[in-house]
Design an enzyme around this catalytic site. Structure first.
Site, PDB file in Angstrom:
ATOM      1  CE  LYS A  22      11.054  -4.271  -0.547  1.00  0.00           C
ATOM      2  NZ  LYS A  22      10.281  -4.250  -1.878  1.00  0.00           N
ATOM      3  CG  ASN A  23       8.022  -1.599  -0.298  1.00  0.00           C
ATOM      4  OD1 ASN A  23       8.910  -1.867  -1.030  1.00  0.00           O
ATOM      5  ND2 ASN A  23       7.048  -2.502   0.378  1.00  0.00           N
ATOM      6  CB  CYS A 116       5.481  -9.975 -10.357  1.00  0.00           C
ATOM      7  SG  CYS A 116       3.998  -9.589  -8.943  1.00  0.00           S
ATOM      8  NE  ARG A 121       2.275  -5.740  -8.025  1.00  0.00           N
ATOM      9  CZ  ARG A 121       3.415  -5.796  -7.322  1.00  0.00           C
ATOM     10  NH1 ARG A 121       4.216  -6.798  -7.320  1.00  0.00           N
ATOM     11  NH2 ARG A 121       3.712  -4.515  -6.707  1.00  0.00           N
ATOM     12  CG  ASP A 315       4.159  -6.122   1.476  1.00  0.00           C
ATOM     13  OD1 ASP A 315       3.738  -6.686   0.393  1.00  0.00           O
ATOM     14  OD2 ASP A 315       4.650  -4.783   1.366  1.00  0.00           O
ATOM     15  NE  ARG A 407      13.323  -8.081  -5.419  1.00  0.00           N
ATOM     16  CZ  ARG A 407      11.812  -8.095  -5.167  1.00  0.00           C
ATOM     17  NH1 ARG A 407      11.372  -8.906  -4.992  1.00  0.00           N
ATOM     18  NH2 ARG A 407      11.443  -6.982  -5.101  1.00  0.00           N
TER      19      ARG A 407
HETATM   20  N1  EPU Z   1      -3.393  -2.069  -8.890  1.00  0.00           N
HETATM   21  C1  EPU Z   1      -4.379  -1.644  -9.956  1.00  0.00           C
HETATM   22  N2  EPU Z   1      -3.963  -0.775 -10.783  1.00  0.00           N
HETATM   23  C2  EPU Z   1      -2.791   0.071 -10.737  1.00  0.00           C
HETATM   24  C3  EPU Z   1      -1.932  -0.196  -9.689  1.00  0.00           C
HETATM   25  C4  EPU Z   1      -2.412  -1.603  -8.661  1.00  0.00           C
HETATM   26  O1  EPU Z   1      -5.398  -2.266 -10.149  1.00  0.00           O
HETATM   27  O2  EPU Z   1      -2.512   0.778 -11.561  1.00  0.00           O
HETATM   28  C5  EPU Z   1      -3.919  -3.085  -7.748  1.00  0.00           C
HETATM   29  C6  EPU Z   1      -2.805  -3.955  -7.659  1.00  0.00           C
HETATM   30  O3  EPU Z   1      -3.002  -5.136  -8.555  1.00  0.00           O
HETATM   31  C7  EPU Z   1      -3.468  -4.705  -6.208  1.00  0.00           C
HETATM   32  C8  EPU Z   1      -3.615  -3.189  -5.499  1.00  0.00           C
HETATM   33  O4  EPU Z   1      -4.036  -2.208  -6.628  1.00  0.00           O
HETATM   34  O5  EPU Z   1      -4.229  -5.347  -6.179  1.00  0.00           O
HETATM   35  C9  EPU Z   1      -2.638  -2.616  -4.578  1.00  0.00           C
HETATM   36  O6  EPU Z   1      -1.426  -2.314  -5.345  1.00  0.00           O
HETATM   37  P1  EPU Z   1      -0.365  -1.044  -5.261  1.00  0.00           P
HETATM   38  O7  EPU Z   1      -0.415  -0.350  -6.589  1.00  0.00           O
HETATM   39  O8  EPU Z   1      -0.714  -0.544  -3.993  1.00  0.00           O
HETATM   40  O9  EPU Z   1       1.022  -1.960  -5.154  1.00  0.00           O
HETATM   41  P2  EPU Z   1       2.394  -1.382  -5.468  1.00  0.00           P
HETATM   42  O10 EPU Z   1       2.410   0.083  -5.257  1.00  0.00           O
HETATM   43  O11 EPU Z   1       3.025  -1.779  -6.600  1.00  0.00           O
HETATM   44  C10 EPU Z   1       3.610  -1.473  -3.039  1.00  0.00           C
HETATM   45  C11 EPU Z   1       4.859  -2.433  -2.403  1.00  0.00           C
HETATM   46  C12 EPU Z   1       4.363  -3.980  -2.363  1.00  0.00           C
HETATM   47  C13 EPU Z   1       3.163  -3.967  -1.650  1.00  0.00           C
HETATM   48  C14 EPU Z   1       2.009  -3.271  -2.382  1.00  0.00           C
HETATM   49  C15 EPU Z   1       0.635  -3.271  -1.364  1.00  0.00           C
HETATM   50  C16 EPU Z   1       6.580  -1.147  -3.192  1.00  0.00           C
HETATM   51  C17 EPU Z   1       7.971  -0.831  -3.653  1.00  0.00           C
HETATM   52  N3  EPU Z   1       5.933  -2.208  -3.202  1.00  0.00           N
HETATM   53  O12 EPU Z   1       3.554  -1.951  -4.328  1.00  0.00           O
HETATM   54  O13 EPU Z   1       5.363  -4.422  -1.682  1.00  0.00           O
HETATM   55  O14 EPU Z   1       2.740  -5.333  -1.565  1.00  0.00           O
HETATM   56  O15 EPU Z   1       2.285  -1.872  -2.163  1.00  0.00           O
HETATM   57  O16 EPU Z   1       0.814  -2.862   0.027  1.00  0.00           O
HETATM   58  O17 EPU Z   1       6.240  -0.074  -2.229  1.00  0.00           O
HETATM   59  C18 EPU Z   1       6.902  -5.983  -1.043  1.00  0.00           C
HETATM   60  O18 EPU Z   1       7.654  -5.196  -0.578  1.00  0.00           O
HETATM   61  O19 EPU Z   1       7.091  -7.121  -0.757  1.00  0.00           O
HETATM   62  C19 EPU Z   1       5.827  -5.607  -2.008  1.00  0.00           C
HETATM   63  C20 EPU Z   1       5.322  -6.487  -2.979  1.00  0.00           C
END
Ligand code: EPU
Length: 444
Positions: A22-23, A116, A121, A315, A407
């Site tokens: 998915k991701n 969330c 986030r 995850d 999801r």
């Molecule tokens: N963060 C910031 N600023 C930003 C973005 C992120 O401080 O602008 C912080 C977040 O709060 C967190 C860390 O950086 O503490 C990492 O977040 P990241 O941006 O890597 O998360 P994401 O890209 O929004 C993806 C996955 C998540 C998974 C995370 C971490 C997708 C669609 N989602 O989210 O997947 O937990 O990476 O590996 O790819 C799930 O599938 O259940 C899920 C939540």
């Protein structure tokens, strides 16, 4: 709202195949916005997050043939630039369209994603990355308006935040930079396999990205991107979840299309606990291996800290918490990516688990038998941990709100039932009961 009724205590055995990630698929789909050519994606999982991304892309002028499996996409109307709140609020990953839209259409308006189930986030790193590439960012009526009328320009960008790199932030900036003028260097890039898969697709489309999988990406901008045909990598989190299902039931399960090559931190923790993952086929391509999962009768406690890849993935934190409830002794889990991602703790406690949380750390006193109970899913991976607990609990467990599971796992109950589980999907047809939200939350 559907729920799962699980009769616990059945040992799992047999063979199933792991679905596409998915991701990985979500940002790959968004890459269709970057080209006038046709993008064909294969092995796209059939999930509600994928349908939501399809819905969003259609509103942005993309024609799509197929919703999952093989999906063909082509831009039909490049004038749409508004990603509306009603779709964005269903799925945080909608932010994936920011980079592609800005690069190709030079303007995008996207509803700011809210918080969330497991924390605030933020998306500040995404926005900082776009600003470094020359975009102007404004907030208006809850929408982020990003514009770059002259096009984006290459830059050197540091993408580390307080909790390490950002996966979708890296995907966004990397994709935007493929069409920027000149060279972009991203430092502290996310090393996750989903970012590698996206770089592979973009390079097939004609981009020039080097270093994917490491913390420094070098991207030389090109004039335009073309068509491509790409198969999505298997889902490492689904693979890890079904391996835990085998382990908690002391089962013997073979998982095909198991991406063990990018799961070393997970294999390492399984080994410590007494769960064995043995590659039985596919030695020449360990992203698509066949892996047999068995476990020792007595499981050992361990320590887990979630980290960006190649560390232990957040995850799989909830699913391993269920596993550690069965280990003999005290285990410690520390959550370093989302310090509030512990919605499953109180529900596992309802099933007899002994877990003490202090801030981002939980101590799990394993060994007490889990007992079936009505429990409520609150986010995708927390829901998975409750289903896993239900597989091993004495008696019946009813997990409500399993729309969260849909999801991220394609018909999880059918997959587990093939292996010998007893899970019934109880359908609720006459609207939501009082107090239930009408809408899925958007943690993915
Ligand atoms: N963060 C910031 N600023 C930003 C973005 C992120 O401080 O602008 C912080 C977040 O709060 C967190 C860390 O950086 O503490 C990492 O977040 P990241 O941006 O890597 O998360 P994401 O890209 O929004 C993806 C996955 C998540 C998974 C995370 C971490 C997708 C669609 N989602 O989210 O997947 O937990 O990476 O590996 O790819 C799930 O599938 O259940 C899920 C939540």
């Amino acid at each position: 709202m559907d729920s799962f009724r699980i009769q616990g205590g059945r040992r799992l055995a047999g063979r199933i195949q792991i679905e596409g990630s998915k991701n990985a698929a979500l940002p790959l789909m968004a890459a269709a916005l970057c080209t006038d050519g046709e993008l064909t994606l294969r092995n796209v999982p059939c999930l509600s997050d994928i349908s939501n991304m399809g819905r969003l892309l259609r509103t942005l002028g993309v024609e799509m043939d197929g919703d999952c499996g093989t999906v063909r996409m082509r831009v039909a109307d490049p004038n749409q630039v508004h990603a509306h709140y009603d779709i964005v609020k269903t799925m945080r990953a909608s932010i994936c369209v920011l980079g592609p839209m800005l690069a190709r259409r030079r303007r995008v308006s996207i509803a700011m994603p809210g918080g969330c189930a497991f924390g605030s986030r933020p998306i500040d790193l995404h926005l900082r990355g776009m600003q470094a590439l020359g975009a102007k960012i404004e907030l208006n009526g809850g929408d982020i308006i990003a514009t770059a009328p002259e096009g984006l320009k290459g830059a050197t960008i540091f993408l580390g935040g307080p909790n390490g790199s950002t996966v979708l932030g890296t995907a966004n900036v990397m994709t935007a930079a493929t069409l920027a003028k000149g060279r972009t260097v991203i430092e502290c890039a996310a090393c996750e396999p989903e970012v590698v898969d996206l770089a592979l697709l973009l390079n097939k489309m004609g981009a020039r990205i080097q270093g994917a999988g490491g913390p420094r990406l070098v991207i030389d901008g090109v004039e335009s991107l073309g068509s491509a045909d790409h198969t999505v990598i298997p889902d490492r989190i689904v693979a890890g979840t079904y391996a835990v299902a085998a382990a908690v039931t002391n089962g013997d399960v073979t998982l095909e299309e198991f991406p063990i090559d990018c799961m070393m931190s997970v294999v390492d923790r399984f080994n410590e606990i007494g769960v064995h993952l043995q590659v039985v086929d596919g030695f020449d391509d360990l992203m698509h291996a066949t892996v047999r999962v068995t476990s020792d009768r007595t499981l050992r406690p361990t320590t887990i800290t979630t980290q960006p890849h190649p560390g232990f993935p957040t995850d799989l934190q909830a699913q391993f918490m269920t596993l550690l409830c069965l280990a003999n002794g005290n285990s410690i889990i520390t959550e370093k990516i989302y310090p509030e991602r512990f919605m499953h703790v109180a529900e596992l406690a309802r099933m007899g688990a002994e877990i003490h949380r202090q801030g981002p750390t939980c101590v799990i006193s394993g060994g007490a038998p889990l007992k079936g109970a009505p429990v409520m899913a609150s986010d995708l991976r927390a829901s998975a941990s409750l289903v896993l607990a239900g597989l091993v609990a004495e008696g019946t467990t009813e997990v409500s709100r399993i729309y969260h599971l849909d999801r991220g796992y394609t018909r999880m109950e059918e997959q587990l039932n093939v292996l010998g589980a007893s899970i019934e999907r109880v359908r609720q047809t006459a609207g939501s009961p009082a107090g239930e939200p009408a809408m899925a939350s958007s943690e993915g």
